[in-house]
Enzyme design. Sequence first.
Site, PDB file in Angstrom:
ATOM      1  N   LYS A  94      40.377  16.994  -0.085  1.00  0.00           N
ATOM      2  CA  LYS A  94      40.379  17.780   1.161  1.00  0.00           C
ATOM      3  C   LYS A  94      39.578  17.031   2.225  1.00  0.00           C
ATOM      4  CE  LYS A  94      41.541  21.031  -2.012  1.00  0.00           C
ATOM      5  NZ  LYS A  94      41.662  20.723  -3.447  1.00  0.00           N
ATOM      6  N   PHE A 125      37.393  31.217  -6.427  1.00  0.00           N
ATOM      7  CA  PHE A 125      38.528  30.320  -6.223  1.00  0.00           C
ATOM      8  C   PHE A 125      39.232  30.217  -7.570  1.00  0.00           C
ATOM      9  CE2 PHE A 125      40.958  26.433  -5.989  1.00  0.00           C
ATOM     10  CZ  PHE A 125      41.741  26.769  -4.900  1.00  0.00           C
ATOM     11  N   THR A 126      40.550  30.077  -7.514  1.00  0.00           N
ATOM     12  CA  THR A 126      41.358  30.187  -8.738  1.00  0.00           C
ATOM     13  C   THR A 126      40.869  29.282  -9.872  1.00  0.00           C
ATOM     14  OG1 THR A 126      42.896  28.631  -7.728  1.00  0.00           O
ATOM     15  CG2 THR A 126      43.448  30.970  -7.562  1.00  0.00           C
ATOM     16  N   ARG A 169      48.735  33.563  -1.388  1.00  0.00           N
ATOM     17  CA  ARG A 169      47.342  33.750  -1.801  1.00  0.00           C
ATOM     18  C   ARG A 169      47.092  35.255  -1.888  1.00  0.00           C
ATOM     19  NH1 ARG A 169      44.943  29.238  -3.876  1.00  0.00           N
ATOM     20  NH2 ARG A 169      46.623  30.001  -5.148  1.00  0.00           N
ATOM     21  N   ASP A 197      30.290  24.410  -4.032  1.00  0.00           N
ATOM     22  CA  ASP A 197      31.638  23.853  -3.956  1.00  0.00           C
ATOM     23  C   ASP A 197      31.768  23.229  -2.561  1.00  0.00           C
ATOM     24  OD1 ASP A 197      34.308  23.265  -3.605  1.00  0.00           O
ATOM     25  OD2 ASP A 197      35.018  24.959  -4.789  1.00  0.00           O
ATOM     26  N   TYR A 237      36.827  -1.825 -16.193  1.00  0.00           N
ATOM     27  CA  TYR A 237      36.690  -0.559 -16.932  1.00  0.00           C
ATOM     28  C   TYR A 237      35.313   0.052 -16.696  1.00  0.00           C
ATOM     29  CZ  TYR A 237      37.099   2.995 -20.479  1.00  0.00           C
ATOM     30  OH  TYR A 237      37.146   4.214 -21.103  1.00  0.00           O
ATOM     31  N   PHE A 239      50.354  31.396 -10.558  1.00  0.00           N
ATOM     32  CA  PHE A 239      51.008  31.157  -9.271  1.00  0.00           C
ATOM     33  C   PHE A 239      51.709  29.815  -9.199  1.00  0.00           C
ATOM     34  CE2 PHE A 239      47.587  28.338  -8.158  1.00  0.00           C
ATOM     35  CZ  PHE A 239      46.512  28.870  -8.852  1.00  0.00           C
TER      36      PHE A 239
HETATM   37  C1  P70 Z   1      44.220  24.089  -2.301  1.00  0.00           C
HETATM   38  C2  P70 Z   1      43.680  23.178  -3.371  1.00  0.00           C
HETATM   39  C3  P70 Z   1      41.579  23.147  -4.524  1.00  0.00           C
HETATM   40  C4  P70 Z   1      40.192  23.548  -4.631  1.00  0.00           C
HETATM   41  C5  P70 Z   1      39.561  24.272  -3.600  1.00  0.00           C
HETATM   42  C6  P70 Z   1      38.218  24.664  -3.750  1.00  0.00           C
HETATM   43  C7  P70 Z   1      37.519  25.431  -2.686  1.00  0.00           C
HETATM   44  C8  P70 Z   1      38.150  23.664  -5.866  1.00  0.00           C
HETATM   45  C9  P70 Z   1      39.462  23.252  -5.784  1.00  0.00           C
HETATM   46  C10 P70 Z   1      40.065  22.507  -6.948  1.00  0.00           C
HETATM   47  C11 P70 Z   1      44.617  22.977  -4.533  1.00  0.00           C
HETATM   48  C12 P70 Z   1      44.941  24.233  -5.244  1.00  0.00           C
HETATM   49  C13 P70 Z   1      44.268  24.591  -6.393  1.00  0.00           C
HETATM   50  C14 P70 Z   1      44.557  25.781  -7.023  1.00  0.00           C
HETATM   51  C15 P70 Z   1      45.510  26.620  -6.476  1.00  0.00           C
HETATM   52  C16 P70 Z   1      46.231  26.252  -5.371  1.00  0.00           C
HETATM   53  C17 P70 Z   1      45.942  25.070  -4.752  1.00  0.00           C
HETATM   54  N1  P70 Z   1      42.378  23.654  -3.723  1.00  0.00           N
HETATM   55  N2  P70 Z   1      37.564  24.350  -4.874  1.00  0.00           N
HETATM   56  O1  P70 Z   1      45.384  23.940  -1.977  1.00  0.00           O
HETATM   57  O2  P70 Z   1      40.187  21.175  -6.622  1.00  0.00           O
HETATM   58  O3  P70 Z   1      42.652  20.795  -6.697  1.00  0.00           O
HETATM   59  O4  P70 Z   1      41.028  18.888  -6.680  1.00  0.00           O
HETATM   60  O5  P70 Z   1      41.280  20.308  -8.695  1.00  0.00           O
HETATM   61  O6  P70 Z   1      40.203  24.583  -2.470  1.00  0.00           O
HETATM   62  O7  P70 Z   1      43.464  24.902  -1.750  1.00  0.00           O
HETATM   63  P1  P70 Z   1      41.364  20.249  -7.202  1.00  0.00           P
END
Ligand code: P70
Length: 478
Positions: A279, A145-146, A403, A236, A93, A470
């Site tokens: 990634k 980013f979303t 996107r 990021d 743990y 989305f």
């Molecule tokens: C994608 C994934 C994640 C992502 C990223 C960047 C530049 C942070 C994150 C978050 C998964 C995804 C996420 C949201 C919408 C669609 C797809 N991207 N910064 O497919 O990381 O997913 O580990 O929480 O690309 O691009 P995590």
Amino acid sequence: MPLEQVRIVQDGLENSMSNTEKRKSWAEPFKIKMVELLRMTTRDERVKAIKEAGYNTFLLKSDDVYIDLLTDSGTSAMSDRQWSGMMMGDEAYAGSRNFYHLEEAVRKYYGYKYLVPTHQGRGAEHIISRIMIKKGDFIPGNMYFTTTRLHQELAGGGFVDVIVDEAHDPTNQHTFKGNVDISKLDRLLEKVGKEKIPYLSIATAVNMAGGQPISLENLKKVREWSLKHGIPIIHDATRVAENAYFIKKRESGCQDKSVAQIVRELCDLTDGCTMSAKKDAMVNIGGFLAVNDPDLFDQARNMVVIYEGLHTYGGMAGRDMEAVAIGLGESVDHEHIRARVEQVMYLGGKLLDAGVPIVEPIGSHAVFLDAKRFLPHVPQNEFPAQVLAAELYVEAGIRSMERGVVSAGRDPETGDHRYPKLELVRLTIPRRVYTQAHMDVTAEAVIELYENRDRIKGLKMVYEPKYLRFFQARFEPI
Ligand code: P70
């Protein structure tokens, strides 16, 4: 000997197999030890499946997908070394040895001093946003980013786009479309004052711009600005190795540096990072926050125990942390990163040759179809990228991701759709998973769809969730 040292991280094209032999062709720098069988489907089955999924590729069952280009997140193939590392998981743990190995890897490859593990990238975004942002703050960044923007908004802040204008134009050939326009930073500072800017949110290999890199030269200028005004940079780092590969290829004076060196240089220009290890680091799950400031670390380490898990695992199993530690080393290996990015170039090149409208220059992790030019007859409020992704699935069993206007969501102030300039379909390539032959099939399917684009009609949204719509929104043909 630690596993990642077994393979010496060597660099320089002159050392690679294909170049020493002066051959034009080259192959993946790995061989395949285990395979996952794919299920073939009929067109009728796919028509039914996409209807049941509300014309949203996120809602398809993966068993119904032939070539899965939804994302490169958590979908890459781990190496034999990563898998053997998984067997060395210490599931205590507290104080797992894999945490210390990960901490060592983050210090070695990225250079940040303090590590807070999280279950994935958004866990780190949540923590840094909660700690650093006050209500009414503004967070400038090189395109949203979303998940990053949503966490900034939930913490009471507002995202401000400061990327160069070229990034919003899918045909502009700028080689560093991830660059920051410093004059936009100046204007924001003048307007709101430095007390209202807690940090700069700077991504490498900017996802929503099409996987576009920021140059070292530009990041150095951003750093000067940041030091001058005492505003830190949170990076990021999700695809930092891919960004570094582009710098090596394109930025003058960087050809002789290794990707590993460039990654360190990029990180050294910032004060901390959020990382989705799913990634670059090629694991199925995992992420972290890393910072240089001891006070910030203290606060983050305290917050992680509320939302993620103890500060030495943060939502990951010990074995997951081991796989991340090894994956970080593999991510900066020259042969690996070259094969990864060049495979994306190969697919994009085929589409360009056939006249299919895509975002240029081709990005590092994906080829982005430009839905506005692909389907000029479908207005943006009928979700052209959404319908294009659905049609590509029906046509060929290939899964991609919208996107565009659906991903952009609604403006929290006005409640209206945000209409982004970029309305894209992302064909995202997982690392070490598909062969060039899969890329050939994909290219042929997209080209066929392009030739028959006139018959494609728009969609209407019939279900819309409140957050990150989305992922779960549903649609019907108009
Ligand atoms: C994608 C994934 C994640 C992502 C990223 C960047 C530049 C942070 C994150 C978050 C998964 C995804 C996420 C949201 C919408 C669609 C797809 N991207 N910064 O497919 O990381 O997913 O580990 O929480 O690309 O691009 P995590």
